[in-house]
Design an enzyme around this catalytic site. Sequence first.
Site, mmCIF file in Angstrom:
data_model
loop_
_atom_site.group_PDB
_atom_site.id
_atom_site.type_symbol
_atom_site.label_atom_id
_atom_site.label_comp_id
_atom_site.label_asym_id
_atom_site.label_seq_id
_atom_site.Cartn_x
_atom_site.Cartn_y
_atom_site.Cartn_z
ATOM 1 N N GLU A 61 16.193 -18.333 -8.258
ATOM 2 C CA GLU A 61 15.923 -16.886 -8.675
ATOM 3 C C GLU A 61 15.922 -16.856 -10.090
ATOM 4 O O GLU A 61 14.706 -16.268 -10.044
ATOM 5 C CB GLU A 61 17.006 -16.557 -8.382
ATOM 6 C CG GLU A 61 17.623 -14.855 -8.879
ATOM 7 C CD GLU A 61 16.025 -13.806 -7.922
ATOM 8 O OE1 GLU A 61 15.663 -14.451 -7.227
ATOM 9 O OE2 GLU A 61 16.053 -12.978 -8.730
ATOM 10 N N CYS A 74 0.913 -1.830 0.029
ATOM 11 C CA CYS A 74 0.226 -0.248 -0.218
ATOM 12 C C CYS A 74 0.990 1.020 -0.193
ATOM 13 O O CYS A 74 1.657 1.258 0.684
ATOM 14 C CB CYS A 74 -0.744 -0.469 1.002
ATOM 15 S SG CYS A 74 -2.193 -1.163 1.112
ATOM 16 N N TRP A 108 -2.445 -2.166 -1.684
ATOM 17 C CA TRP A 108 -2.496 -4.415 -2.028
ATOM 18 C C TRP A 108 -3.581 -4.584 -1.136
ATOM 19 O O TRP A 108 -3.455 -4.704 0.631
ATOM 20 C CB TRP A 108 -0.915 -4.466 -1.521
ATOM 21 C CG TRP A 108 -0.383 -5.800 -1.871
ATOM 22 C CD1 TRP A 108 -0.555 -6.345 -3.196
ATOM 23 C CD2 TRP A 108 -0.900 -6.705 -0.792
ATOM 24 N NE1 TRP A 108 0.569 -7.772 -3.560
ATOM 25 C CE2 TRP A 108 -0.328 -8.420 -1.575
ATOM 26 C CE3 TRP A 108 -0.977 -6.691 0.001
ATOM 27 C CZ2 TRP A 108 0.126 -9.406 -1.332
ATOM 28 C CZ3 TRP A 108 -0.575 -8.093 0.708
ATOM 29 C CH2 TRP A 108 0.203 -9.507 -0.398
ATOM 30 N N ASN A 140 -1.609 2.058 5.887
ATOM 31 C CA ASN A 140 -0.930 0.291 4.851
ATOM 32 C C ASN A 140 -0.787 -0.710 6.314
ATOM 33 O O ASN A 140 -0.165 0.608 6.870
ATOM 34 C CB ASN A 140 0.485 0.598 4.841
ATOM 35 C CG ASN A 140 1.422 0.421 4.144
ATOM 36 O OD1 ASN A 140 0.947 -0.890 4.141
ATOM 37 N ND2 ASN A 140 3.180 0.898 4.490
ATOM 38 N N GLY A 141 -0.543 -1.777 6.617
ATOM 39 C CA GLY A 141 -0.254 -2.465 7.429
ATOM 40 C C GLY A 141 -2.254 -3.456 7.639
ATOM 41 O O GLY A 141 -2.881 -3.253 7.063
ATOM 42 N N HIS A 200 15.431 -37.359 -8.270
ATOM 43 C CA HIS A 200 14.694 -38.009 -6.705
ATOM 44 C C HIS A 200 13.483 -37.627 -7.333
ATOM 45 O O HIS A 200 12.500 -38.181 -5.824
ATOM 46 C CB HIS A 200 16.317 -36.906 -5.651
ATOM 47 C CG HIS A 200 17.568 -38.081 -4.774
ATOM 48 N ND1 HIS A 200 17.643 -38.736 -4.515
ATOM 49 C CD2 HIS A 200 18.068 -36.938 -5.349
ATOM 50 C CE1 HIS A 200 18.481 -39.288 -4.356
ATOM 51 N NE2 HIS A 200 19.736 -38.329 -4.823
ATOM 52 N N ARG A 209 3.860 -0.482 -4.650
ATOM 53 C CA ARG A 209 3.778 -0.446 -3.513
ATOM 54 C C ARG A 209 2.389 -2.001 -3.223
ATOM 55 O O ARG A 209 2.175 -1.735 -2.514
ATOM 56 C CB ARG A 209 3.664 0.046 -2.391
ATOM 57 C CG ARG A 209 4.672 0.505 -2.617
ATOM 58 C CD ARG A 209 4.230 1.524 -1.402
ATOM 59 N NE ARG A 209 5.220 1.124 0.215
ATOM 60 C CZ ARG A 209 5.538 0.575 0.980
ATOM 61 N NH1 ARG A 209 6.643 1.833 0.297
ATOM 62 N NH2 ARG A 209 5.348 0.515 2.390
ATOM 63 N N GLU A 259 7.522 -14.649 -11.224
ATOM 64 C CA GLU A 259 6.584 -14.114 -10.326
ATOM 65 C C GLU A 259 6.144 -12.663 -11.906
ATOM 66 O O GLU A 259 4.910 -12.000 -11.652
ATOM 67 C CB GLU A 259 7.474 -13.260 -9.554
ATOM 68 C CG GLU A 259 8.590 -12.525 -9.870
ATOM 69 C CD GLU A 259 9.207 -11.936 -8.872
ATOM 70 O OE1 GLU A 259 10.183 -11.097 -8.956
ATOM 71 O OE2 GLU A 259 7.972 -11.201 -7.998
ATOM 72 N N LYS A 303 12.097 -15.265 -10.788
ATOM 73 C CA LYS A 303 11.739 -14.190 -11.333
ATOM 74 C C LYS A 303 10.783 -14.455 -12.981
ATOM 75 O O LYS A 303 9.405 -13.909 -13.780
ATOM 76 C CB LYS A 303 13.418 -14.245 -12.547
ATOM 77 C CG LYS A 303 14.319 -13.380 -11.641
ATOM 78 C CD LYS A 303 13.891 -11.606 -11.785
ATOM 79 C CE LYS A 303 13.024 -11.657 -10.578
ATOM 80 N NZ LYS A 303 14.025 -11.155 -9.533
ATOM 81 N N LYS A 339 6.278 -4.269 -3.883
ATOM 82 C CA LYS A 339 7.551 -3.788 -4.012
ATOM 83 C C LYS A 339 8.259 -5.048 -2.389
ATOM 84 O O LYS A 339 9.232 -5.086 -2.108
ATOM 85 C CB LYS A 339 8.083 -3.447 -4.241
ATOM 86 C CG LYS A 339 9.643 -3.116 -4.444
ATOM 87 C CD LYS A 339 10.004 -2.999 -5.863
ATOM 88 C CE LYS A 339 11.757 -2.654 -5.763
ATOM 89 N NZ LYS A 339 11.649 -4.706 -6.532
HETATM 90 C C1 AGP Z 1 12.039 -10.306 -6.060
HETATM 91 O O1 AGP Z 1 12.104 -10.479 -7.451
HETATM 92 C C2 AGP Z 1 10.217 -10.349 -5.152
HETATM 93 N N1 AGP Z 1 10.039 -9.284 -5.875
HETATM 94 C C3 AGP Z 1 10.465 -10.328 -3.585
HETATM 95 O O2 AGP Z 1 10.955 -11.780 -3.389
HETATM 96 C C4 AGP Z 1 11.343 -9.712 -2.711
HETATM 97 O O3 AGP Z 1 13.086 -9.714 -2.718
HETATM 98 C C5 AGP Z 1 11.499 -10.392 -1.425
HETATM 99 O O4 AGP Z 1 9.530 -9.279 -1.168
HETATM 100 C C6 AGP Z 1 12.307 -9.210 -0.177
HETATM 101 O O5 AGP Z 1 12.240 -7.788 -0.269
HETATM 102 P P1 AGP Z 1 13.750 -6.803 0.207
HETATM 103 O O6 AGP Z 1 14.421 -7.529 -0.397
HETATM 104 O O7 AGP Z 1 12.829 -5.369 0.285
HETATM 105 O O8 AGP Z 1 13.270 -7.071 2.119
#
Ligand code: AGP
Length: 632
Positions: free
Chosen positions: A502, A2, A79, A103-104, A525, A27, A509, A506, A627
């Site tokens: 990673e 948010c 969000w 926000n929260g 396995h 956000r 997401e 990527k 984010k």
């Molecule tokens: C990364 O592409 C993500 N959107 C997410 O996993 C992110 O890395 C995670 O939420 C951690 O965020 P931060 O690095 O701001 O703590």
Amino acid sequence: MCGIVGYVGKRPAQDLIYKGLARLEYRGYDSAGIAALEKLSNGSFVTRMIKAPGKLKELRALWGQIDFPSSHAIGHTRWATHGEANQANAHPHRAGPITIVHNGIIENHQLIREELAAKGVSFSSDTDSELFGHLVRAERESGKTLLESVRLSFRRIQGASAFVVMDERLPGTIVVVRNGSPLVLGIGEGENFVASDVPAVLESTRNIYYLEDNELAELTSEQVRIYSLDGHERPLNTVEIDWALDAIDKQGYEHYMLKEIFEQPRALTDTLSAWLDLSQGRFRLDAAAVARKSKSDGRTLGHQEIVRAFCEATMVHVVACGTAAHAGYYGQQLIEKLARVPTRAELASEFRYRDPMLRPTDVGLVVSQSGETADTLAAVKLMKQSGMRVFAICNVRDSSIPRECDAVFYTNAGIEVGVASTKAFTTQMALLAVVACAMASHRGTIDAATEKLWVEALGHLPEVARHSLEQSADVEAVAKKYSKKKGYLFLGRGLFFPIALEGALKLKEIAYVHAEGYSAGELKHGPIAMVEPEMLVLALAPEGRGLLHAKTVSNIEEVRARKGTLLSFCAADDNQLKKISDSWIEVPPIGVTELLPILTVLSLQLFAYYVAVERGTEVDQPRNLAKSVTVE
Ligand code: AGP
């Protein structure tokens, strides 16, 4: 999660709020809304509000409804946590003359809702946020000031939250409060701002106050006053922000993510340069910029104390979430390998609830781009409680995590707007490599020649990264070729396992496809059952030689034998791997092979980006994501 913006001043507020929200849309983008105070001909004020589900641009269609001169407004981009992403649940929320954005999460919302309902309050949304407005309204109706009403109401709620409140009977005043969710105040000339993050106000002011947990502020156009939750006034100690404004523009790129991928050579240089003494072939731990924090009542550890903590560490706990956790897994292997200290890397959301065994002589190392991730922040507090030294690797200056830690090592990646983290990740990896080497050097577990080799290789890293990115057209071609596969399996071993995770994250997401990262040794396995021509297997093995490489190649042979489609990320001269692959991307060499994962992941980021573009998804704002994850 948010985004919040508020303004009091003399300029038309609605446009300022809209622009600010646009800077914060990373956000959350489930819905958006703005409330502004309109002055009537009889001199009184009324609240006008527009709200729309979906992205911020949906608000534009409603613009006419708040198209009047107002210099007092608040806005929100959401969000969703409680209640679906519809019009009614969009913020702002009203309780009579009171309007709030939030926000929260209000954890005790059920209790408060029942209590309010018993008093005859009816609700217009399913959100927990709306309840706060009703609490404030009740306090106001019992004769309290707005500041006092917000303070007392905030004491009633549990959980991490930030609120911005206005009252149409008090035009020109905004009251804000936070605990656990971020808020910054932008101090201007005859105008003042509040926002969830600095970019929202950067065009108007660089004079920033970071609101601390359990602090309130009262803003008018001429004054900002800060108070603790027990009512004591505090000094307004602002900082001057020197971020470049162009960092928050796309600068001709189609997406922020692509721009940020190509910014990595520069981001690596800016992150590494303070640490490398290239003339001596040594790491520097004493650079003024490397360890800093600005919490008013705290103290940054000096470099000698940092060195001592690392040298005497009985164990290092690397804790993070998501992409930052993948950097942490890479760092764990390097710290253990080079500095020979038992090191454990884990997810903050698991760490904080498993009652970990922590000793005061252990050291915490948390990794976070935003510095606001709720689980990581909670992990910091847990480690601090057990008397440990805790250090942060973080990208956002003066955010909550650095302010809780004993010192912070900043990744100077610049503002990262794309929800999918790219340049923050590679700079985190590079900085973890520096920490591992510097620790090893101080603990005497590497010799001067090895240290020199690492310093030189890290010095070359930005240039080699630039060279690697020059192959983007090749990556785009393979991404197009394989964009419609049924699934994607990323295989790596050792230091390439974290980037297998990673690469898969990527792709998941931003392209919304099924992807998994696996240790190549684990293939037989279980996951090998999925291998067939419609499954793309991405083999990450650019070292070209060595025991682990040979093992990975034989795992890949097993894929080949089962007719899996194979895309390899390999050394230019690795003809053995090329021979068994359907396609390959070359990874340029670098002085120490341990840095190859940083170069390889650049191509994985590009691969995910081009697959997403080909599939037509929202690259910069993928569905359901935000984010900064400031709620659990
Ligand atoms: C990364 O592409 C993500 N959107 C997410 O996993 C992110 O890395 C995670 O939420 C951690 O965020 P931060 O690095 O701001 O703590």
